[in-house]
Design a protein around this motif. Structure first.
Motif, mmCIF file in Angstrom:
data_model
loop_
_atom_site.group_PDB
_atom_site.id
_atom_site.type_symbol
_atom_site.label_atom_id
_atom_site.label_comp_id
_atom_site.label_asym_id
_atom_site.label_seq_id
_atom_site.Cartn_x
_atom_site.Cartn_y
_atom_site.Cartn_z
ATOM 1 N N UNK A 1 0.876 -1.171 0.000
ATOM 2 C CA UNK A 1 0.000 0.000 0.000
ATOM 3 C C UNK A 1 0.912 1.219 0.000
ATOM 4 N N UNK A 2 0.835 1.992 -1.072
ATOM 5 C CA UNK A 2 1.694 3.174 -1.169
ATOM 6 C C UNK A 2 0.900 4.388 -0.718
ATOM 7 N N UNK A 3 1.450 5.083 0.260
ATOM 8 C CA UNK A 3 0.787 6.263 0.798
ATOM 9 C C UNK A 3 1.493 7.510 0.296
ATOM 10 N N UNK A 4 0.676 8.527 0.002
ATOM 11 C CA UNK A 4 1.242 9.805 -0.378
ATOM 12 C C UNK A 4 0.368 10.895 0.200
ATOM 13 N N UNK A 5 0.960 11.772 1.003
ATOM 14 C CA UNK A 5 0.251 12.903 1.603
ATOM 15 C C UNK A 5 -1.055 12.484 2.261
ATOM 16 N N UNK A 6 -1.014 11.417 3.055
ATOM 17 C CA UNK A 6 -2.179 11.030 3.835
ATOM 18 C C UNK A 6 -3.249 10.268 3.077
ATOM 19 N N UNK A 7 -2.982 9.926 1.826
ATOM 20 C CA UNK A 7 -3.941 9.126 1.064
ATOM 21 C C UNK A 7 -3.257 7.913 0.468
ATOM 22 N N UNK A 8 -4.072 6.907 0.110
ATOM 23 C CA UNK A 8 -3.504 5.741 -0.556
ATOM 24 C C UNK A 8 -3.315 6.084 -2.027
ATOM 25 N N UNK A 9 -2.067 6.051 -2.484
ATOM 26 C CA UNK A 9 -1.788 6.365 -3.880
ATOM 27 C C UNK A 9 -2.092 5.146 -4.752
ATOM 28 N N UNK A 10 -1.748 3.959 -4.254
ATOM 29 C CA UNK A 10 -2.035 2.729 -4.995
ATOM 30 C C UNK A 10 -1.833 1.554 -4.058
#
Lengths: 385, 284
Positions: free
Chosen positions: A207-216
């Motif tokens: 699970x890739x996170x970016x800025x507090x959201x799941x990116x993919x």
């Protein structure tokens, strides 16, 4: 997707006015190994601490099976967290550290001793029972921290970058040890890391996170080969980035000829592009490099770029070339070194080329690159730096 | 020194020769330090065994133990004062720590508003001159019937001791890594259990240090003991004051020496407790 065991339902977390996690949704199956991957500050540790009960979400829920644990204190959740700092209790011996959770559960001392001995054997800590944490090496401390979490036989194991304090060689070994142990015990595991390779080799799902959201999220090979955004592609190693023009054309994506690239058509593969400017990303090892033949107009499969070699170095295995394409610099790996100053043609096969809509405000497609002046090239070649 | 350094430049030879003289300033400094520390103590010890000692004489004219007999005679009430002093000091330590442990933990862990102000508040009794503070306390205590009681003296000593106790306890709890507590919570310990098993043992060296301070402060305290305790509660510093005021240096010195006994004894007990691998964890 099997029946979710650990369910993270639109969790949002704020520190003061700062929203750290924004509507995270994640279902984790029993026995699954999940890696939360992201750069520092993306919220991955906060998510782990929220699951563990050390951070309170402002909205959303966390469920284990059908049990809602959102407001339960950490000690009532049936999880065990392994800290990045290990957080071993300095006033207790290895055996006391490992056995503490059992002592809390009023397990008879004899049974505690048996479990501790078994855990020590499992983790290769036999003979260190009476040492204090200060007398252990980094790798041993890490295993005590893991043993302390495993001894209570938790339903869910949470790992907060447990390998970031180990040196590189031990880390590679511990990766496999933890993964093998997790498979053997079948513990549902959530592992936080910023190391892509570590996440890839250990996890069932990334699970890739970016800025507090799941990116993919997806299986390691899916995320690696089919990144859905430029951010994910970059995080998965496709650091080379060019802005091109083009758009969808039926079942293919047509890229218009630019100052440094030939026109080409690549299969769409379900990608949706709005047209206009395209962000192209690819890995250094996905491109091939060839010296420009005088004939010129070679029409290969995939995207073909022309540029000149600026620098070459040997990080091991392949030669790494820095190539100037217009005003951009890209990295290209090749088994054979091409000297700086050489005009080269770079080819990227269609299935290694990741295409996204260029973010708003991207610079226009690559400008024609200055014709290499032979003198300049020679200077670069001769430069000792 | 007859060793020659052939081939070395002259300046280097000179500095090598000078380096042999390093012990001179070092010895002088250490000697001075020893004199400052042990000089007055020697004088004090001399006074305890002096029978007669008048002005022009550098040393006592005659030695003896007759004053010891007077101090420890049934009418000398030194032993009663010693007992009172130790009792008050122990009670002060117990009460101060009973307050300082929860207060220090709260100040270290909770995000309290005005944390700085609360810490400063404990300093307030010290910020004013002792005398008016204690005179007023004595007035209030008189109305409450606390004047001339052990409890009254203990309470006065606590106004002094709490500053050390709370400040040091706050520092000691702050030094315990919150992740160590979280690790205990994570394997199933309740908040209270975590405090008992993890936080308290790790903060113990700091808490013991604050106990030493409070104990020694209490043993030495004069002004508050005088206004609240005297004449009903006889304490060693009061005895010392009366003796020195009366010009009886022998009795004052012997009392001072007696006062050292509980101080050193308490420090030895605490140090022994601290030594067992706990001391190495200070601030860990």
């Amino acid at each position: 997707m099997p029946q979710p065991f650990l369910q993270i339902d639109t969790i949002s977390v704020s520190y003061g006015k700062n929203r750290v996690l924004d509507g995270i949704d994640l279902d984790i199956a029993k026995g699954e190994f999940i890696a939360l991957l992201g750069s520092s500050g993306c919220g991955k540790t906060t998510l782990l601490r929220t699951i563990a009960g050390f951070a309170m979400p402002v909205s959303g829920a966390i469920r284990i099976g059908s049990r809602n644990v959102t407001t339960l204190p950490p000690d009532k959740r049936g999880m065990a967290l392994v800290f990045q700092s290990y957080a071993l209790w300095p006033h207790m011996t290895v055996a006391q550290n490992i056995g503490y959770g059992l002592k809390l559960r009023r397990v008879p001392a004899r049974d505690i001793a048996i479990t501790v001995a078994e855990t020590e054997r499992l983790l290769g800590l036999t003979g260190l029972s009476h040492r204090k944490p200060a007398e252990l090496s980094g790798g041993q401390r890490q295993r005590v921290a893991l043993g302390r979490a495993l001894a209570i036989n938790p339903e869910i194991l949470l790992l907060d970058e447990p390998m970031s304090n180990l040196d590189a060689r031990i880390r590679l070994q511990v990766r496999h040890e933890i993964r093998a142990l997790q498979q053997k015990l079948g513990i549902t595991t959530v592992h936080v890391t910023h190391d892509r390779e570590e996440a890839m080799v250990m996890a069932d799902r990334i699970v890739i996170l970016n800025a507090g959201r799941i990116a993919q999220e997806g299986r390691p090979e899916t995320v690696y080969n089919h990144p859905q955004t430029g951010f994910v592609a970059a995080f998965m190693g496709a650091e080379n980035r060019l802005i091109l023009s083009g758009g969808e054309d039926g079942d293919v994506i047509a890229i218009a000829a630019g100052a440094s690239n030939a026109a080409c058509r690549v299969p769409r593969l379900g990608r949706v592009l709005s047209g206009g400017q395209i962000e192209a990303r690819f890995r250094a090892e996905a491109a091939t490099i060839a010296e420009m033949s005088p004939g010129g107009a070679h029409q290969g499969e995939g995207l073909v770029l022309s540029g000149d070699v600026v620098d070459v170095s040997y990080p091991g295995g392949l030669w790494r070339h820095t190539v100037r394409i217009g005003t951009e610099m890209i990295q290209v790996d090749a088994p054979r070194a091409v000297p700086p100053g050489t005009a080269v043609r770079i080819t990227i096969a269609p299935d290694h080329l990741f295409l996204f809509d260029a973010p708003a405000g991207s610079p226009p497609p690559a400008q024609p690159h200055p014709v290499p002046v032979p003198d300049e090239a020679r200077v670069l070649e001769a430069s000792p730096f | 020194m007859s060793i020659t350094f052939n081939g070395l430049p002259a300046s280097l030879q000179a500095s090598l020769r000078l380096s042999h003289l390093w012990w001179v300033p070092r010895g002088l400094l250490l000697g001075l330090l020893a004199f400052v520390i042990f000089g007055p103590l020697t004088n004090l010890v001399l006074w305890t065994v002096a029978e007669r000692w008048y002005f022009p004489n550098t040393l006592p004219i005659s030695y003896g133990f007759s004053f010891w007999a007077r101090v420890f005679s049934p009418r000398g009430n030194a032993m009663e004062a010693l007992g009172n002093s130790v009792l008050v000091a122990v009670l002060t330590v117990v009460l101060a720590l009973a307050l300082a442990i929860p207060a220090g933990f709260a100040l270290a862990r909770l995000k309290l508003p005005f944390r700085g102000l609360i810490l400063i508040a404990f300093l307030l009794p010290q910020a004013f001159p002792n005398l008016p503070v204690y005179v007023n306390i004595a007035r209030v205590f008189y109305q409450l019937g606390l004047n001339g009681t052990i409890l009254g003296v203990v309470l006065v000593h606590m106004t002094h001791g709490l500053v050390f106790a709370v400040w040091i306890a706050t520092a000691a709890f702050s030094a315990v890594d919150a992740e160590l507590e979280q690790a205990a919570r994570s394997v199933g310990a309740s908040a209270l259990r975590t405090f008992r098993d993890i936080t308290l043992p790790l903060a113990m060296p700091g808490l013991m240090a604050s106990a030493i301070f409070v104990f020694l402060e209490s043993l030495d305290e004069f002004t508050g003991s005088y206004f609240v305790g005297a004449p009903d509660i006889n304490m060693l510093p009061l005895l010392l004051y009366t003796a020195s005021g009366g010009g009886n240096y022998q009795i004052a010195s012997i009392t001072a020496l007696v006062l050292l006994v509980p101080s050193i004894g308490f420090m030895l007990v605490v140090e022994r407790f601290l030594k067992s691998d706990v001391l190495s964890k200070v601030g860990h």
